[in-house]
Design an enzyme around this catalytic site. Sequence first.
Site, mmCIF file in Angstrom:
data_model
loop_
_atom_site.group_PDB
_atom_site.id
_atom_site.type_symbol
_atom_site.label_atom_id
_atom_site.label_comp_id
_atom_site.label_asym_id
_atom_site.label_seq_id
_atom_site.Cartn_x
_atom_site.Cartn_y
_atom_site.Cartn_z
ATOM 1 N N CYS A 7 0.831 -1.204 0.000
ATOM 2 C CA CYS A 7 0.000 0.000 0.000
ATOM 3 C C CYS A 7 0.863 1.250 0.000
ATOM 4 O O CYS A 7 1.426 1.624 1.036
ATOM 5 C CB CYS A 7 -0.910 -0.024 1.225
ATOM 6 S SG CYS A 7 -1.811 1.513 1.449
ATOM 7 N N CYS A 19 -0.415 4.138 2.218
ATOM 8 C CA CYS A 19 -0.190 3.931 3.660
ATOM 9 C C CYS A 19 1.269 4.158 4.033
ATOM 10 O O CYS A 19 1.559 4.707 5.083
ATOM 11 C CB CYS A 19 -0.532 2.499 4.080
ATOM 12 S SG CYS A 19 -2.025 1.855 3.372
ATOM 13 N N ASP A 20 2.186 3.716 3.193
ATOM 14 C CA ASP A 20 3.576 3.593 3.645
ATOM 15 C C ASP A 20 4.594 4.467 2.913
ATOM 16 O O ASP A 20 5.761 4.495 3.306
ATOM 17 C CB ASP A 20 4.022 2.121 3.518
ATOM 18 C CG ASP A 20 3.195 1.205 4.416
ATOM 19 O OD1 ASP A 20 2.720 1.681 5.459
ATOM 20 O OD2 ASP A 20 3.028 0.024 4.063
#
Length: 315
Positions: A134, A137-138
């Site tokens: 992701c 997200c990261d």
Amino acid sequence: MNNIYDVIIIGSGPAGLSAALYSARAKMKTLLLERSKAGGQIVITDEVANYPGSIKEATGPSLIARMEEQVESFGAERKKDEIKEVDFTGKIKRLKGIKEEYQAKAVIIATGATPRHIGCPGENQLIGKGVSYCATCDAEFFEDLEVFVVGGGDAAIEEALYLTKFAKKVTIVHRRDELRAAKSIQEKAFKNPKVEIMWNKVITELKGDGLLESAVFKDTKTGEINEYFADEEDGTFGVFVFVGYLPINGLFKDKITMNKAGYIITNDKMETNISGVFAAGDIREKPLRQVVTAAADGAIAAVEAGKYIENNFEE
Ligand code: NAP
């Protein structure tokens, strides 16, 4: 039949939310079951540029938040519970969750799909320590670091482009010499100075003691093996994997007809082989898995569930 819902929807991505919206709006007693938070895969997508009407700064989370608000405004009930077992043998369908048991006249399965892993040694151990599925997200953890993106489809190339906002260099690792992604997306990648493409390569091992420190690449044509080591100053790098998805079908194995890949087979009314059980969104066998098709499936499933209830539960 007070504690029996008309329609229970399992899963609250765009397909489930759309089904809940149509079902509740048709005044059916509707329950939307979600395992964790709503949204499904789209909440980990930074840009949703191809959902009709969503232009400029439309993000996955903002689109889902609006869908949730709409669902609630029509009175659908929502519960957080993980279903562990389903019994579709009777006319009333039964669902056993961790917290409660539920009953419904019709069920709509909208459990979606989950990112496929590369499947190489070291991958699972290094998730969250350099390996990610992701970018939204990261990505920020890889500010000014090197990043590899595995895959050649739309997701891989779009996420690679997103990662260029953070990483110092993004290398797309693709197993063939031609990308699968749409040409318009490919062109953006080819033009981006931060993007490089490693053709005909797969990752066969990821290594690291704590954080990801090296990756072993294999040439799919020559068989040649190379190991990449993190820059000494950086100490680590990132591997983002976008190699497709797997259907979340564990609950329904041997209960509902699926294709070889594990996607549930429906007709164009979203009916499965079990009467009163419908499927919508990425979990079903279909040619295009997108928010727009998931939402459409959800709408059809809810309307058809309504007709099914009308025909089978006359009071
Ligand atoms: P996809 O289209 O199935 O692409 C998967 C990619 O991963 C392919 O390039 C495939 O290589 C590669 N791959 C598969 N297994 C691999 C392995 N074990 N090792 C290395 N590479 C591997 O999946 P996706 O990109 O996740 O997209 C899924 C669906 O969502 C598609 O229908 C896509 O169009 C859609 N989508 C659309 C958008 C958009 O339109 N904006 C964005 C994201 C996703 P090969 O090419 O060699 O098979």
